[in-house]
Design a protein around this motif. Structure first.
Motif: not given
Length: 269
Positions: A31-49
């Motif tokens: 469940l945690f892995v699935w929730c993490w995928q849902v929450m981060t599927e639109t995340t732009i990791w370039t901005f996070v870096a």
């Protein structure tokens, strides 16, 4: 020759219980892995870096704070304090009768009025003050009135819940002693219940006032006036030294209110 009977080895959990626990943890991880995928599927990791560099840049722009902006914050600060105080007063006015209706030992109807009072308490606690402010700004228009009502509606659940629990925990022997004198129901309330819950009432009220000062400081972000309105305006024009000054004023106000709240609660409890 008979065999010696040895007792079965004691186990904390049976085999079935251990398997159920293992599958439970496995399901939780999935469940945690699935929730993490849902929450981060639109995340732009370039901005996070790039976030640490951006944070350092904004932090550099925020200092030193603009001290000359302080006089412009005095009126919004006064509005914030008024919003918290009047909102707390409104919350107390609404929460006290609600608490007496919700308490098992004081409600006139455990089948009708008590569930309604409990629903009011739960509904108030379920909706954040920012959401109340958004709705009330749309209804009443922007300004401090919307903030006062939002703080009041949010406070009903907090004060009502703690107060009705204090009412239910009153000493029955004192109430019965007052009732044995032939006192009327209103006199039993005045002399048997109210004196017992009065210290808790003042402690709850002051504690909620302290919380409301923190909440009212940001309600201006949605148009409810106070320091939050100045903060929103400064953020919109990227006036970072002004933002720092506003945050320092909010911090000083919260620290002072915490000190006042602690002193008052120590005096009445």
């Amino acid at each position: 020759m008979t065999e010696t009977a040895f007792p079965a080895r004691w186990e904390h959990r049976s085999r079935g219980a251990r398997l159920a626990l293992w599958f439970g943890w496995l399901g939780l991880v999935a469940l945690f892995v699935w929730c993490w995928q849902v929450m981060t599927e639109t995340t732009i990791w370039t901005f996070v870096a790039d976030a640490p560099r951006q944070a350092a840049d904004i932090g550099d722009r925020m200092f030193p704070p603009r001290l000359s902006y302080l006089p412009e914050l005095l009126v919004p600060l006064w509005d914030t304090l008024n919003m918290a105080t009047l909102g707390t007063l409104l919350g107390v006015i609404l929460a006290v009768p609600t608490a007496f209706l919700a308490a098992r030992n004081t409600t006139p109807s455990a089948l009708l009025l008590r569930p309604v009072a409990l629903f009011v308490i739960v509904a108030s606690r379920s909706i954040n003050s920012l959401i109340w402010a958004l709705l009330l700004v749309a209804i009443l228009g922007p300004g401090i009135l919307a903030g006062i009502v939002a703080i009041g509606l949010r406070s009903v659940g907090f004060i009502g819940k703690l107060l009705y629990e204090a009412i239910e925990e009153t000493d029955v022997r004192q109430i019965e002693a007052v009732r044995a004198t032939g006192a009327s129901p209103s006199q039993v309330l005045d002399y048997g219940i109210v004196p017992q819950i009065l210290p808790a009432f003042w402690g709850i009220t002051v504690f909620r006032w302290d919380i409301n000062i923190r909440e009212s400081a940001i309600l201006g972000l949605v148009g409810a006036g106070g320091l939050g309105l100045k903060l929103n305006a400064s953020l919109n024009v990227l006036a970072w030294p002004q933002v720092t000054m506003i945050l320092l004023v909010i911090l000083a106000t919260v620290v002072l209110s915490e000190w006042v709240s602690a002193r008052v609660r120590a005096a009445v409890i």
